[in-house]
Design a protein around this motif. Sequence first.
Motif, PDB file in Angstrom:
ATOM      1  N   ARG A   8       0.847  -1.183   0.000  1.00  0.00           N
ATOM      2  CA  ARG A   8       0.000   0.000   0.000  1.00  0.00           C
ATOM      3  C   ARG A   8       0.882   1.232   0.000  1.00  0.00           C
ATOM      4  O   ARG A   8       1.956   1.242   0.594  1.00  0.00           O
ATOM      5  CB  ARG A   8      -0.878   0.040   1.236  1.00  0.00           C
ATOM      6  CG  ARG A   8      -1.977  -0.968   1.232  1.00  0.00           C
ATOM      7  CD  ARG A   8      -2.968  -0.781   2.334  1.00  0.00           C
ATOM      8  NE  ARG A   8      -2.447  -0.075   3.498  1.00  0.00           N
ATOM      9  CZ  ARG A   8      -3.017  -0.072   4.668  1.00  0.00           C
ATOM     10  NH1 ARG A   8      -4.121  -0.741   4.853  1.00  0.00           N
ATOM     11  NH2 ARG A   8      -2.507   0.596   5.676  1.00  0.00           N
ATOM     12  N   ALA A   9       0.396   2.258  -0.625  1.00  0.00           N
ATOM     13  CA  ALA A   9       1.115   3.525  -0.600  1.00  0.00           C
ATOM     14  C   ALA A   9       1.024   4.111   0.803  1.00  0.00           C
ATOM     15  O   ALA A   9       0.040   3.912   1.516  1.00  0.00           O
ATOM     16  CB  ALA A   9       0.516   4.488  -1.614  1.00  0.00           C
ATOM     17  N   ALA A  10       2.056   4.831   1.197  1.00  0.00           N
ATOM     18  CA  ALA A  10       2.070   5.455   2.518  1.00  0.00           C
ATOM     19  C   ALA A  10       1.004   6.543   2.580  1.00  0.00           C
ATOM     20  O   ALA A  10       0.767   7.264   1.613  1.00  0.00           O
ATOM     21  CB  ALA A  10       3.435   6.047   2.795  1.00  0.00           C
ATOM     22  N   SER A  11       0.370   6.657   3.736  1.00  0.00           N
ATOM     23  CA  SER A  11      -0.649   7.687   3.919  1.00  0.00           C
ATOM     24  C   SER A  11       0.020   9.052   4.057  1.00  0.00           C
ATOM     25  O   SER A  11       1.222   9.159   4.299  1.00  0.00           O
ATOM     26  CB  SER A  11      -1.477   7.395   5.181  1.00  0.00           C
ATOM     27  OG  SER A  11      -0.681   7.581   6.337  1.00  0.00           O
ATOM     28  N   GLN A  12      -0.771  10.079   3.934  1.00  0.00           N
ATOM     29  CA  GLN A  12      -0.254  11.442   4.097  1.00  0.00           C
ATOM     30  C   GLN A  12       0.325  11.629   5.497  1.00  0.00           C
ATOM     31  O   GLN A  12       1.337  12.301   5.679  1.00  0.00           O
ATOM     32  CB  GLN A  12      -1.354  12.473   3.836  1.00  0.00           C
ATOM     33  CG  GLN A  12      -1.739  12.595   2.388  1.00  0.00           C
ATOM     34  CD  GLN A  12      -0.588  13.096   1.544  1.00  0.00           C
ATOM     35  OE1 GLN A  12       0.119  14.025   1.912  1.00  0.00           O
ATOM     36  NE2 GLN A  12      -0.380  12.473   0.402  1.00  0.00           N
ATOM     37  N   ARG A  13      -0.308  11.016   6.478  1.00  0.00           N
ATOM     38  CA  ARG A  13       0.165  11.138   7.855  1.00  0.00           C
ATOM     39  C   ARG A  13       1.534  10.466   8.013  1.00  0.00           C
ATOM     40  O   ARG A  13       2.427  11.012   8.656  1.00  0.00           O
ATOM     41  CB  ARG A  13      -0.851  10.514   8.790  1.00  0.00           C
ATOM     42  CG  ARG A  13      -0.576  10.779  10.223  1.00  0.00           C
ATOM     43  CD  ARG A  13      -1.717  10.284  11.062  1.00  0.00           C
ATOM     44  NE  ARG A  13      -1.685  10.966  12.337  1.00  0.00           N
ATOM     45  CZ  ARG A  13      -2.551  10.781  13.288  1.00  0.00           C
ATOM     46  NH1 ARG A  13      -3.539   9.940  13.109  1.00  0.00           N
ATOM     47  NH2 ARG A  13      -2.447  11.420  14.415  1.00  0.00           N
ATOM     48  N   GLN A  14       1.693   9.270   7.436  1.00  0.00           N
ATOM     49  CA  GLN A  14       2.989   8.578   7.489  1.00  0.00           C
ATOM     50  C   GLN A  14       4.072   9.421   6.826  1.00  0.00           C
ATOM     51  O   GLN A  14       5.186   9.527   7.349  1.00  0.00           O
ATOM     52  CB  GLN A  14       2.906   7.229   6.773  1.00  0.00           C
ATOM     53  CG  GLN A  14       2.200   6.151   7.538  1.00  0.00           C
ATOM     54  CD  GLN A  14       2.027   4.930   6.680  1.00  0.00           C
ATOM     55  OE1 GLN A  14       1.041   4.820   5.962  1.00  0.00           O
ATOM     56  NE2 GLN A  14       2.972   4.029   6.738  1.00  0.00           N
ATOM     57  N   LEU A  15       3.768   9.994   5.685  1.00  0.00           N
ATOM     58  CA  LEU A  15       4.749  10.807   4.968  1.00  0.00           C
ATOM     59  C   LEU A  15       5.149  12.037   5.781  1.00  0.00           C
ATOM     60  O   LEU A  15       6.328  12.381   5.863  1.00  0.00           O
ATOM     61  CB  LEU A  15       4.197  11.225   3.607  1.00  0.00           C
ATOM     62  CG  LEU A  15       3.954  10.090   2.607  1.00  0.00           C
ATOM     63  CD1 LEU A  15       3.249  10.623   1.367  1.00  0.00           C
ATOM     64  CD2 LEU A  15       5.254   9.397   2.247  1.00  0.00           C
ATOM     65  N   LYS A  16       4.162  12.682   6.386  1.00  0.00           N
ATOM     66  CA  LYS A  16       4.448  13.892   7.172  1.00  0.00           C
ATOM     67  C   LYS A  16       5.292  13.556   8.397  1.00  0.00           C
ATOM     68  O   LYS A  16       6.268  14.250   8.707  1.00  0.00           O
ATOM     69  CB  LYS A  16       3.155  14.576   7.593  1.00  0.00           C
ATOM     70  CG  LYS A  16       3.395  15.858   8.347  1.00  0.00           C
ATOM     71  CD  LYS A  16       2.166  16.702   8.456  1.00  0.00           C
ATOM     72  CE  LYS A  16       2.545  18.006   9.120  1.00  0.00           C
ATOM     73  NZ  LYS A  16       1.713  19.097   8.752  1.00  0.00           N
ATOM     74  N   VAL A  17       4.923  12.500   9.124  1.00  0.00           N
ATOM     75  CA  VAL A  17       5.686  12.096  10.304  1.00  0.00           C
ATOM     76  C   VAL A  17       7.108  11.699   9.895  1.00  0.00           C
ATOM     77  O   VAL A  17       8.079  12.057  10.561  1.00  0.00           O
ATOM     78  CB  VAL A  17       4.968  10.957  11.056  1.00  0.00           C
ATOM     79  CG1 VAL A  17       5.852  10.345  12.117  1.00  0.00           C
ATOM     80  CG2 VAL A  17       3.670  11.452  11.663  1.00  0.00           C
ATOM     81  N   GLY A  18       7.233  10.989   8.787  1.00  0.00           N
ATOM     82  CA  GLY A  18       8.549  10.601   8.288  1.00  0.00           C
ATOM     83  C   GLY A  18       9.425  11.808   7.982  1.00  0.00           C
ATOM     84  O   GLY A  18      10.617  11.828   8.304  1.00  0.00           O
ATOM     85  N   GLU A  19       8.843  12.822   7.373  1.00  0.00           N
ATOM     86  CA  GLU A  19       9.596  14.041   7.063  1.00  0.00           C
ATOM     87  C   GLU A  19      10.004  14.784   8.331  1.00  0.00           C
ATOM     88  O   GLU A  19      11.107  15.307   8.427  1.00  0.00           O
ATOM     89  CB  GLU A  19       8.786  14.961   6.153  1.00  0.00           C
ATOM     90  CG  GLU A  19       8.874  14.600   4.695  1.00  0.00           C
ATOM     91  CD  GLU A  19      10.306  14.685   4.176  1.00  0.00           C
ATOM     92  OE1 GLU A  19      10.885  15.787   4.158  1.00  0.00           O
ATOM     93  OE2 GLU A  19      10.846  13.640   3.777  1.00  0.00           O
ATOM     94  N   LEU A  20       9.111  14.835   9.315  1.00  0.00           N
ATOM     95  CA  LEU A  20       9.451  15.491  10.581  1.00  0.00           C
ATOM     96  C   LEU A  20      10.607  14.765  11.277  1.00  0.00           C
ATOM     97  O   LEU A  20      11.525  15.406  11.801  1.00  0.00           O
ATOM     98  CB  LEU A  20       8.228  15.540  11.492  1.00  0.00           C
ATOM     99  CG  LEU A  20       7.109  16.492  11.062  1.00  0.00           C
ATOM    100  CD1 LEU A  20       5.863  16.280  11.922  1.00  0.00           C
ATOM    101  CD2 LEU A  20       7.575  17.931  11.138  1.00  0.00           C
ATOM    102  N   ILE A  21      10.563  13.447  11.274  1.00  0.00           N
ATOM    103  CA  ILE A  21      11.648  12.675  11.881  1.00  0.00           C
ATOM    104  C   ILE A  21      12.941  12.870  11.096  1.00  0.00           C
ATOM    105  O   ILE A  21      14.012  13.031  11.684  1.00  0.00           O
ATOM    106  CB  ILE A  21      11.276  11.177  11.957  1.00  0.00           C
ATOM    107  CG1 ILE A  21      10.122  10.975  12.932  1.00  0.00           C
ATOM    108  CG2 ILE A  21      12.478  10.333  12.366  1.00  0.00           C
ATOM    109  CD1 ILE A  21       9.533   9.571  12.922  1.00  0.00           C
ATOM    110  N   ARG A  22      12.853  12.883   9.766  1.00  0.00           N
ATOM    111  CA  ARG A  22      14.042  13.071   8.932  1.00  0.00           C
ATOM    112  C   ARG A  22      14.708  14.410   9.221  1.00  0.00           C
ATOM    113  O   ARG A  22      15.929  14.498   9.402  1.00  0.00           O
ATOM    114  CB  ARG A  22      13.677  12.977   7.446  1.00  0.00           C
ATOM    115  CG  ARG A  22      14.882  12.993   6.514  1.00  0.00           C
ATOM    116  CD  ARG A  22      14.458  12.839   5.076  1.00  0.00           C
ATOM    117  NE  ARG A  22      13.825  14.023   4.560  1.00  0.00           N
ATOM    118  CZ  ARG A  22      14.483  15.102   4.118  1.00  0.00           C
ATOM    119  NH1 ARG A  22      15.792  15.134   4.125  1.00  0.00           N
ATOM    120  NH2 ARG A  22      13.829  16.144   3.659  1.00  0.00           N
ATOM    121  N   HIS A  23      13.908  15.466   9.325  1.00  0.00           N
ATOM    122  CA  HIS A  23      14.466  16.790   9.619  1.00  0.00           C
ATOM    123  C   HIS A  23      15.071  16.843  11.025  1.00  0.00           C
ATOM    124  O   HIS A  23      16.123  17.453  11.225  1.00  0.00           O
ATOM    125  CB  HIS A  23      13.398  17.876   9.464  1.00  0.00           C
ATOM    126  CG  HIS A  23      13.105  18.210   8.044  1.00  0.00           C
ATOM    127  ND1 HIS A  23      13.892  19.050   7.290  1.00  0.00           N
ATOM    128  CD2 HIS A  23      12.122  17.795   7.210  1.00  0.00           C
ATOM    129  CE1 HIS A  23      13.406  19.152   6.069  1.00  0.00           C
ATOM    130  NE2 HIS A  23      12.327  18.388   5.988  1.00  0.00           N
TER     131      HIS A  23
END
Length: 65
Positions: A8-23
Amino acid sequence: MSRTKPKRAASQRQLKVGELIRHALAELFLKEKLYGPGLDGVSITVSEVKVSPDLRNATAFVSPM
């Protein structure tokens, strides 16, 4: 025939949390001194963070520049 589940494609929430953790990781690596063999003076890049659907686990992909 293999019966694997389609990814499944990642949800918008997963993508946002991933970006916050990456930063946050990138900032941490930039400001903090890392100790380890071969890490002295090496720049580290956080290229991606994949977050599980329940947001409990994350995998960070880092590499030296």
